[in-house]
Enzyme design. Structure first.
Site, mmCIF file in Angstrom:
data_model
loop_
_atom_site.group_PDB
_atom_site.id
_atom_site.type_symbol
_atom_site.label_atom_id
_atom_site.label_comp_id
_atom_site.label_asym_id
_atom_site.label_seq_id
_atom_site.Cartn_x
_atom_site.Cartn_y
_atom_site.Cartn_z
ATOM 1 C CD GLU A 92 -2.946 -1.192 2.213
ATOM 2 O OE1 GLU A 92 -4.086 -1.599 1.961
ATOM 3 O OE2 GLU A 92 -2.588 -0.845 3.345
ATOM 4 C CB CYS A 106 2.987 7.265 3.316
ATOM 5 S SG CYS A 106 3.436 6.070 4.568
ATOM 6 C CB CYS A 113 7.366 -5.430 8.441
ATOM 7 S SG CYS A 113 8.701 -4.755 9.465
ATOM 8 C CB CYS A 117 6.012 -3.366 16.103
ATOM 9 S SG CYS A 117 7.695 -2.901 15.663
ATOM 10 C CB CYS A 120 2.820 -2.643 13.487
ATOM 11 S SG CYS A 120 2.993 -2.321 11.731
ATOM 12 C CB CYS A 339 0.863 5.609 11.562
ATOM 13 S SG CYS A 339 1.689 7.016 10.946
HETATM 14 N N1 SAH Z 1 9.084 0.275 9.951
HETATM 15 C C1 SAH Z 1 9.347 1.630 10.160
HETATM 16 C C2 SAH Z 1 8.524 2.532 9.265
HETATM 17 C C3 SAH Z 1 7.104 2.151 9.010
HETATM 18 S S1 SAH Z 1 5.971 2.334 10.314
HETATM 19 C C4 SAH Z 1 9.165 2.003 11.622
HETATM 20 O O1 SAH Z 1 8.642 1.187 12.357
HETATM 21 O O2 SAH Z 1 9.597 3.083 12.004
HETATM 22 C C5 SAH Z 1 5.741 4.098 10.433
HETATM 23 C C6 SAH Z 1 5.336 4.572 11.832
HETATM 24 O O3 SAH Z 1 4.011 4.105 12.149
HETATM 25 C C7 SAH Z 1 6.253 4.033 12.918
HETATM 26 O O4 SAH Z 1 6.601 5.027 13.843
HETATM 27 C C8 SAH Z 1 5.365 2.999 13.571
HETATM 28 O O5 SAH Z 1 5.776 2.708 14.858
HETATM 29 C C9 SAH Z 1 4.016 3.646 13.485
HETATM 30 N N2 SAH Z 1 2.909 2.722 13.731
HETATM 31 C C10 SAH Z 1 2.874 1.392 13.539
HETATM 32 N N3 SAH Z 1 1.687 0.872 13.934
HETATM 33 C C11 SAH Z 1 0.955 1.907 14.393
HETATM 34 C C12 SAH Z 1 -0.372 2.018 14.905
HETATM 35 N N4 SAH Z 1 -1.179 0.962 15.033
HETATM 36 N N5 SAH Z 1 -0.800 3.241 15.263
HETATM 37 C C13 SAH Z 1 -0.004 4.328 15.097
HETATM 38 N N6 SAH Z 1 1.240 4.280 14.602
HETATM 39 C C14 SAH Z 1 1.728 3.087 14.254
HETATM 40 FE FE1 SF4 Z 2 7.656 -3.228 10.833
HETATM 41 FE FE2 SF4 Z 2 5.364 -2.188 11.646
HETATM 42 FE FE3 SF4 Z 2 7.374 -2.434 13.372
HETATM 43 FE FE4 SF4 Z 2 7.550 -0.606 11.413
HETATM 44 S S1 SF4 Z 2 6.069 -0.625 13.081
HETATM 45 S S2 SF4 Z 2 9.121 -2.075 12.051
HETATM 46 S S3 SF4 Z 2 6.438 -1.691 9.773
HETATM 47 S S4 SF4 Z 2 6.288 -4.135 12.364
#
Ligand code: SAH
Ligand code: SF4
Length: 347
Positions: A92, A106, A113, A117, A120, A339
């Site tokens: 996406e 974006c 990934c 996390c 996420c 995000c």
């Molecule tokens: N993988 C990289 C970049 C992609 S995620 C990273 O983790 O930094 C981009 C941002 O979205 C990151 O700061 C991530 O922590 C945040 N993010 C992920 N899941 C989220 C959620 N459910 N709500 C808000 N932000 C989120």
């Molecule tokens: Fe990967 Fe999502 Fe963690 Fe970013 S926030 S490193 S996209 S698992």
């Protein structure tokens, strides 16, 4: 299937390719102008390129862009695109309009990934594969052309954030080469200050950032205590806060100015007074900006978003201690484009 894509070349690597194949080096300028200034990607229309070179390109180099399979428009103007690559894998890509004609793309760096996390949505699909340089540049070009054809023929992105699916530093070389195309004068000519790479904290790659063009760096911090950060981000078990900050110290700040720390606010988990205190102790206010992100929920997510009052309170605490602190407005929530809501599916 042609192996080589025109969107995989930096200006310099295209010059080298042309010389190697006995074509004039200056044709790289002309080809880059057609593609990245005029957005004309059909070699048949590159009128100032010799017939021999055009035939060579048509025969040996792909100029096909990834397909826009689905486009969704949010009520706030954000658009989410499902972009499909040649092997049918999808990511996406989100286009977010802002103030003063700002338009942020974006971009995704991987299909899925592997960082895992726990907050996420992308993490739930695991890692399928890295994206190639051509697929990262391809997202930019495919979305630009779609917008030019469907919304406004002059539309151009002004900002790029690597905050789509994937951990960009896990795919260092491809993200780096795509970034070169975004920044190069002969390429898309975006300013370094308008490109931001967000990382979960891959320490060895952070220590290699001096090999990367000097774009803005955002660190997904999300907690100032190791136990909470490990609960949210398993990578913290490998590279804890101490290791992370040792690595951050190696980033040359002359180029990067300051580091942005993204802090996901989750109700009753990391939004307390002790979290403010720990955060303030951890960060150097002269070199840091804090970007608070209220947790965006998605189907199956186990955390909750804090109340607006709590968010304001947390922000004020940091502002009162002299930190630069902003709240990231969650755009495109109604189409799951905010995000952490991205997944390789259509909805
Ligand atoms: N993988 C990289 C970049 C992609 S995620 C990273 O983790 O930094 C981009 C941002 O979205 C990151 O700061 C991530 O922590 C945040 N993010 C992920 N899941 C989220 C959620 N459910 N709500 C808000 N932000 C989120
Ligand atoms: Fe990967 Fe999502 Fe963690 Fe970013 S926030 S490193 S996209 S698992």
């Amino acid at each position: 299937m042609k192996q080589l894509s025109i969107f995989s070349f930096t200006h310099q690597s295209l010059q080298k390719y042309l010389i190697y194949n006995s074509y004039p080096k200056f044709a790289a300028d002309q080809i880059f102008k057609w593609i990245y200034k005029d957005f004309e990607i059909d070699p048949n229309n590159w009128s100032n390129i010799s017939k021999a070179l055009r035939s060579h390109i048509i025969k040996s180099i792909s100029t096909t862009l990834p397909k826009i399979k689905i486009d969704l428009l949010s009520k706030d103007g954000t658009r989410k695109f499902l972009v499909e690559f040649e092997d049918k894998n999808c990511v996406e890509t989100v286009a977010i309009p802002g103030k003063d004609d700002r338009l942020t793309f974006c971009l995704s760096s991987q299909v899925g990934c592997c960082i895992g996390c726990t907050f996420c949505n992308t993490a739930t699909q695991g890692l399928t594969r890295h994206l190639a340089t051509s697929e990262i540049v391809g997202q930019f070009m495919a979305v630009t052309l779609w917008l030019q054809n469907n919304v406004d023929s002059n539309i151009r992105a002004t900002n790029i954030v690597f905050m789509g699916q994937g951990e960009p530093l896990h795919n260092f070389e491809s993200v780096k080469n795509a970034t070169l195309v975004f920044l190069e004068d002969k390429g898309l000519m975006l300013s370094q200050r308008r490109v931001t790479l967000s990382t979960s904290g891959l320490v060895p790659q952070i220590e290699k950032l001096n090999e990367f063009p000097p774009v803005n760096i955002a660190i997904s911090l999300h907690a100032a205590h190791d136990d909470i950060r490990s609960e949210l981000m398993p990578i913290n078990e490998v590279y804890n806060l101490k290791r992370l900050f040792q690595a951050i110290k190696t980033i040359k700040l002359k180029a990067h100015r300051s580091i942005t720390y993204e802090y996901l606010l989750i109700k009753d988990l990391n939004d307390r007074q002790i979290d403010v205190n720990a955060l303030v102790k951890l960060l150097d206010k002269k070199l840091s900006k804090i970007n608070l992100i209220p947790f965006n929920e998605f189907p199956g997510s186990k955390f909750q978003c804090p109340t607006d009052e709590r968010l304001e309170w947390f922000k004020d605490q940091l502002l009162n201690r002299g930190f630069l602190c902003t709240v990231r407005l969650s755009k495109g929530q109604d189409i799951m484009a905010a995000c952490g809501q991205l997944k390789s599916s259509s909805t």
